[in-house]
Design a protein around this motif. Structure first.
Motif, short mmCIF file in Angstrom:
data_model
loop_
_atom_site.label_atom_id
_atom_site.label_comp_id
_atom_site.label_asym_id
_atom_site.label_seq_id
_atom_site.Cartn_x
_atom_site.Cartn_y
_atom_site.Cartn_z
N MET A 1 0.83 -1.17 0.00
CA MET A 1 0.00 0.00 0.00
C MET A 1 0.88 1.24 0.00
SD MET A 1 -2.80 1.17 2.84
CE MET A 1 -1.88 2.03 4.09
N GLN A 2 0.66 2.11 -0.94
CA GLN A 2 1.38 3.37 -1.02
C GLN A 2 0.65 4.41 -0.17
OE1 GLN A 2 4.24 3.97 -2.53
NE2 GLN A 2 4.27 6.14 -2.06
N VAL A 3 1.35 5.01 0.78
CA VAL A 3 0.76 6.02 1.65
C VAL A 3 1.15 7.39 1.11
CG1 VAL A 3 0.65 6.96 3.98
CG2 VAL A 3 0.90 4.49 3.64
N THR A 4 0.15 8.23 0.89
CA THR A 4 0.42 9.57 0.40
C THR A 4 0.76 10.49 1.57
OG1 THR A 4 -1.90 10.22 0.57
CG2 THR A 4 -1.17 9.28 -1.53
N LEU A 5 1.41 11.60 1.25
CA LEU A 5 1.84 12.54 2.29
C LEU A 5 0.67 13.13 3.06
CD1 LEU A 5 4.66 14.43 0.37
CD2 LEU A 5 4.90 12.56 2.01
N ASP A 6 -0.49 13.23 2.44
CA ASP A 6 -1.65 13.81 3.11
C ASP A 6 -2.59 12.75 3.68
OD1 ASP A 6 -2.52 12.87 0.69
OD2 ASP A 6 -3.73 14.63 0.20
N GLU A 8 -4.52 10.19 6.09
CA GLU A 8 -4.93 10.23 7.49
C GLU A 8 -4.07 9.30 8.35
OE1 GLU A 8 -8.88 8.53 8.02
OE2 GLU A 8 -8.50 7.22 6.33
N TYR A 9 -3.43 8.31 7.74
CA TYR A 9 -2.59 7.38 8.48
C TYR A 9 -1.31 8.03 8.99
CZ TYR A 9 -5.70 3.90 6.47
OH TYR A 9 -6.81 3.17 6.13
N ALA A 13 0.06 7.42 12.61
CA ALA A 13 1.39 6.82 12.77
C ALA A 13 2.22 7.62 13.76
CB ALA A 13 2.10 6.74 11.42
N ALA A 14 2.11 8.95 13.71
CA ALA A 14 2.82 9.79 14.67
C ALA A 14 2.35 9.50 16.10
CB ALA A 14 2.64 11.26 14.33
N GLU A 15 1.07 9.24 16.27
CA GLU A 15 0.55 8.89 17.59
C GLU A 15 1.10 7.55 18.07
OE1 GLU A 15 -3.68 9.33 18.22
OE2 GLU A 15 -3.73 11.08 16.88
N VAL A 16 1.29 6.62 17.14
CA VAL A 16 1.89 5.34 17.51
C VAL A 16 3.31 5.55 18.03
CG1 VAL A 16 2.73 3.12 16.60
CG2 VAL A 16 0.47 3.96 15.95
N PHE A 17 4.08 6.39 17.33
CA PHE A 17 5.44 6.66 17.79
C PHE A 17 5.43 7.35 19.15
CE2 PHE A 17 6.64 6.29 13.21
CZ PHE A 17 7.50 5.21 13.37
N THR A 18 4.48 8.24 19.38
CA THR A 18 4.36 8.89 20.68
C THR A 18 4.07 7.85 21.76
OG1 THR A 18 3.59 10.94 19.69
CG2 THR A 18 3.08 10.62 22.01
N LEU A 19 3.17 6.93 21.47
CA LEU A 19 2.83 5.87 22.41
C LEU A 19 4.06 5.03 22.75
CD1 LEU A 19 0.48 4.19 23.83
CD2 LEU A 19 0.62 2.75 21.80
N LEU A 20 4.88 4.75 21.74
CA LEU A 20 6.05 3.89 21.93
C LEU A 20 7.29 4.66 22.40
CD1 LEU A 20 5.68 1.55 18.83
CD2 LEU A 20 4.97 1.13 21.19
N SER A 21 7.14 5.94 22.69
CA SER A 21 8.31 6.75 23.07
C SER A 21 8.69 6.59 24.53
CB SER A 21 8.06 8.22 22.75
OG SER A 21 7.05 8.74 23.60
N ASP A 22 8.04 5.73 25.26
CA ASP A 22 8.33 5.51 26.67
C ASP A 22 9.14 4.22 26.85
OD1 ASP A 22 7.59 4.23 29.42
OD2 ASP A 22 7.13 6.37 29.60
N PRO A 23 10.28 4.29 27.54
CA PRO A 23 11.12 3.08 27.71
C PRO A 23 10.39 1.93 28.40
CG PRO A 23 12.32 5.04 28.40
CD PRO A 23 10.91 5.47 28.13
#
Length: 123
Positions: A1-6, A8-9, A13-23
């Motif tokens: 699947m090609q994800v475009t720059l605009d 909604e994912y 995805a940024a929220e996923v990284f925020t969630l995983l930013s805790d050791p």
């Protein structure tokens, strides 16, 4: 699947990284690789209080990273799928590049590759 720059994912995805930013959350995901565990054992493995681990597990559960199974009075946690585990492993591989001159994951791949092609491994 090609994800475009605009797409909604991208924001999600940024929220996923925020969630995983805790050791602690990363340690929980790594501990759950081996299979399901109750909160007490998870807390022991990650070196945190059970109450703190429970709070992290609630966030991971909300984000659909972990799931629960109840057996009597005990609740067991497990990873829902391999995606969070793979993200954590990729982040650890990136961290190896920062810390190690020769990252372990490259050494393993380079040593395995010649043998797979029928060659010899230099030591």
């Amino acid at each position: 699947m090609q994800v475009t720059l605009d797409s909604e994912y991208v924001d999600l995805a940024a929220e996923v990284f925020t969630l995983l930013s805790d050791p602690t959350r990363i340690r929980i995901i790594l501990a759950l690789e081996e299979g399901e565990l109750p909160v007490g054992e998870l807390a022991e493995r990650v070196g945190k209080a059970s109450t703190a681990v429970s709070q992290h597990l609630a966030k991971l559960r909300w984000a659909k990273v972990v799931q629960t199974r109840q057996e009597g009075t005990r609740v067991y946690y497990s990873l829902i799928d391999e995606h969070a585990r793979e993200l954590v492993h990729q982040a650890v591989f990136q961290a190896e590049h920062v810390i190690d001159f020769w990252p372990r994951h490259h050494l393993t791949a380079e040593r395995a590759a010649p043998a797979e092609r029928g060659g010899t491994v230099a030591r």
